[in-house]
Design an enzyme around this catalytic site. Sequence first.
Site, PDB file in Angstrom:
ATOM      1  CG  ASN A 104      -1.877  -1.164   1.208  1.00  0.00           C
ATOM      2  OD1 ASN A 104      -2.083  -1.808   0.164  1.00  0.00           O
ATOM      3  ND2 ASN A 104      -2.416  -1.508   2.365  1.00  0.00           N
ATOM      4  CG  HIS A 121       4.005  -1.983  -4.679  1.00  0.00           C
ATOM      5  ND1 HIS A 121       2.841  -2.707  -4.756  1.00  0.00           N
ATOM      6  CD2 HIS A 121       4.989  -2.839  -5.068  1.00  0.00           C
ATOM      7  CE1 HIS A 121       3.101  -3.930  -5.218  1.00  0.00           C
ATOM      8  NE2 HIS A 121       4.401  -4.036  -5.397  1.00  0.00           N
ATOM      9  CB  CYS A 153      18.344  17.810 -12.331  1.00  0.00           C
ATOM     10  SG  CYS A 153      16.925  16.733 -12.585  1.00  0.00           S
TER      11      CYS A 153
HETATM   12  N1  APR Z   1      -9.967  -7.313   4.890  1.00  0.00           N
HETATM   13  C1  APR Z   1      -9.047  -8.138   4.308  1.00  0.00           C
HETATM   14  N2  APR Z   1      -8.959  -8.325   2.966  1.00  0.00           N
HETATM   15  C2  APR Z   1      -9.843  -7.643   2.206  1.00  0.00           C
HETATM   16  C3  APR Z   1     -10.832  -6.781   2.735  1.00  0.00           C
HETATM   17  C4  APR Z   1     -10.856  -6.628   4.149  1.00  0.00           C
HETATM   18  N3  APR Z   1     -11.762  -5.831   4.732  1.00  0.00           N
HETATM   19  N4  APR Z   1     -11.554  -6.264   1.695  1.00  0.00           N
HETATM   20  C5  APR Z   1     -11.030  -6.799   0.565  1.00  0.00           C
HETATM   21  N5  APR Z   1     -10.011  -7.625   0.872  1.00  0.00           N
HETATM   22  C6  APR Z   1      -9.161  -8.406  -0.029  1.00  0.00           C
HETATM   23  C7  APR Z   1      -9.786  -8.807  -1.326  1.00  0.00           C
HETATM   24  O1  APR Z   1     -10.475 -10.041  -1.202  1.00  0.00           O
HETATM   25  C8  APR Z   1      -8.542  -8.952  -2.226  1.00  0.00           C
HETATM   26  O2  APR Z   1      -8.055 -10.292  -2.168  1.00  0.00           O
HETATM   27  O3  APR Z   1      -8.080  -7.568  -0.372  1.00  0.00           O
HETATM   28  C9  APR Z   1      -7.520  -8.016  -1.591  1.00  0.00           C
HETATM   29  C10 APR Z   1      -7.186  -6.810  -2.437  1.00  0.00           C
HETATM   30  O4  APR Z   1      -6.562  -7.266  -3.609  1.00  0.00           O
HETATM   31  P1  APR Z   1      -6.100  -6.198  -4.694  1.00  0.00           P
HETATM   32  O5  APR Z   1      -7.218  -5.238  -4.944  1.00  0.00           O
HETATM   33  O6  APR Z   1      -5.525  -6.972  -5.836  1.00  0.00           O
HETATM   34  O7  APR Z   1      -4.966  -5.347  -3.968  1.00  0.00           O
HETATM   35  P2  APR Z   1      -3.453  -5.771  -3.734  1.00  0.00           P
HETATM   36  O8  APR Z   1      -3.337  -7.250  -3.516  1.00  0.00           O
HETATM   37  O9  APR Z   1      -2.933  -4.890  -2.671  1.00  0.00           O
HETATM   38  O10 APR Z   1      -2.760  -5.375  -5.136  1.00  0.00           O
HETATM   39  C11 APR Z   1      -1.350  -5.517  -5.212  1.00  0.00           C
HETATM   40  O11 APR Z   1      -1.426  -4.396  -7.360  1.00  0.00           O
HETATM   41  O12 APR Z   1      -2.286  -2.694  -8.645  1.00  0.00           O
HETATM   42  C12 APR Z   1      -1.179  -3.100  -7.927  1.00  0.00           C
HETATM   43  O13 APR Z   1       0.437  -1.732  -6.940  1.00  0.00           O
HETATM   44  C13 APR Z   1      -0.895  -2.161  -6.800  1.00  0.00           C
HETATM   45  O14 APR Z   1      -0.046  -2.659  -4.596  1.00  0.00           O
HETATM   46  C14 APR Z   1      -1.036  -3.014  -5.555  1.00  0.00           C
HETATM   47  C15 APR Z   1      -0.805  -4.415  -6.081  1.00  0.00           C
END
Ligand code: APR
Length: 248
Positions: A104, A121, A153
């Site tokens: 995040n 990230h 720069c």
């Molecule tokens: N508690 C726990 N997990 C949750 C909740 C919650 N309240 N709400 C949603 N989730 C879960 C979803 O089920 C999903 O598996 O959080 C996850 C979010 O997944 P993504 O949206 O893919 O986010 P993330 O895994 O952080 O993405 C990774 O992708 O786009 C790039 O750089 C960006 O850091 C990011 C990376």
Amino acid sequence: MIPADALTRLKSARSIAVLTGAGVSAESGVATFRDPDGIWARFSPTELASMDGFMANPQRVLDWYAHRRAVVDAVEPNAGHTALVALERWITQRDGTFTLITQNVDRLHQRAGSRNVLEVHGNLVEDRCSVCEEIHKGEQQLDAAGLPVCTTCGGRLRPNVVWFGEDLPRDVWDASERAARDADVFMSIGTSSVVWPAAGLAHTARSRGAAIIEVNPTSTDLTPDVTWHIAAPSGTALPLIVAALEAA
Ligand code: APR
């Protein structure tokens, strides 16, 4: 909801590593990326989270990140963030080690009080010069087109986040891998585990004998390989875990 043997494993852990994703900020009101109503369902990652997209339309990218900053500035850390602060305090008081690796960029972990945070990230708060890499925070010098440029720069400033196709910050990644290798317990919280190399950290920990605890309301690519999957929101599960550890 919390498996007793998972708590037993946490109680005996000397080193805990945690990887968080957008799901840990969802209960603060910050959209995730890949949930049905997520960011990538509404915006194009190619246009907004890549160097090509930035070069093609820098103002559009800068405006989008300014919008994301405003969203994050308007929210507060939630119970999941706060529980991770308590977990860090709980194990460090026992002379154990705690590393919070986060995908995040919203800095909600730091605002909640987490101390040892590795941002693999990057973050939304700073800008980085696209030429000399200098980090800028707040101060703005604009070029003729009204776009922010480096005061050292003159290079174009861009958000200090890792875009698709870019390398992760070397020192941060090395520290994250070390934490995963050394962990007795690795917790994967609120991440879909589809973006590498961050998604590989749990496998690194597992290959070294760590127990893997996943906290996510849904199953992910990692779920088949975890020791325990806690199908709950992080804002519910993490406070229960910490309360059980502190009561022991
Ligand atoms: N508690 C726990 N997990 C949750 C909740 C919650 N309240 N709400 C949603 N989730 C879960 C979803 O089920 C999903 O598996 O959080 C996850 C979010 O997944 P993504 O949206 O893919 O986010 P993330 O895994 O952080 O993405 C990774 O992708 O786009 C790039 O750089 C960006 O850091 C990011 C990376």
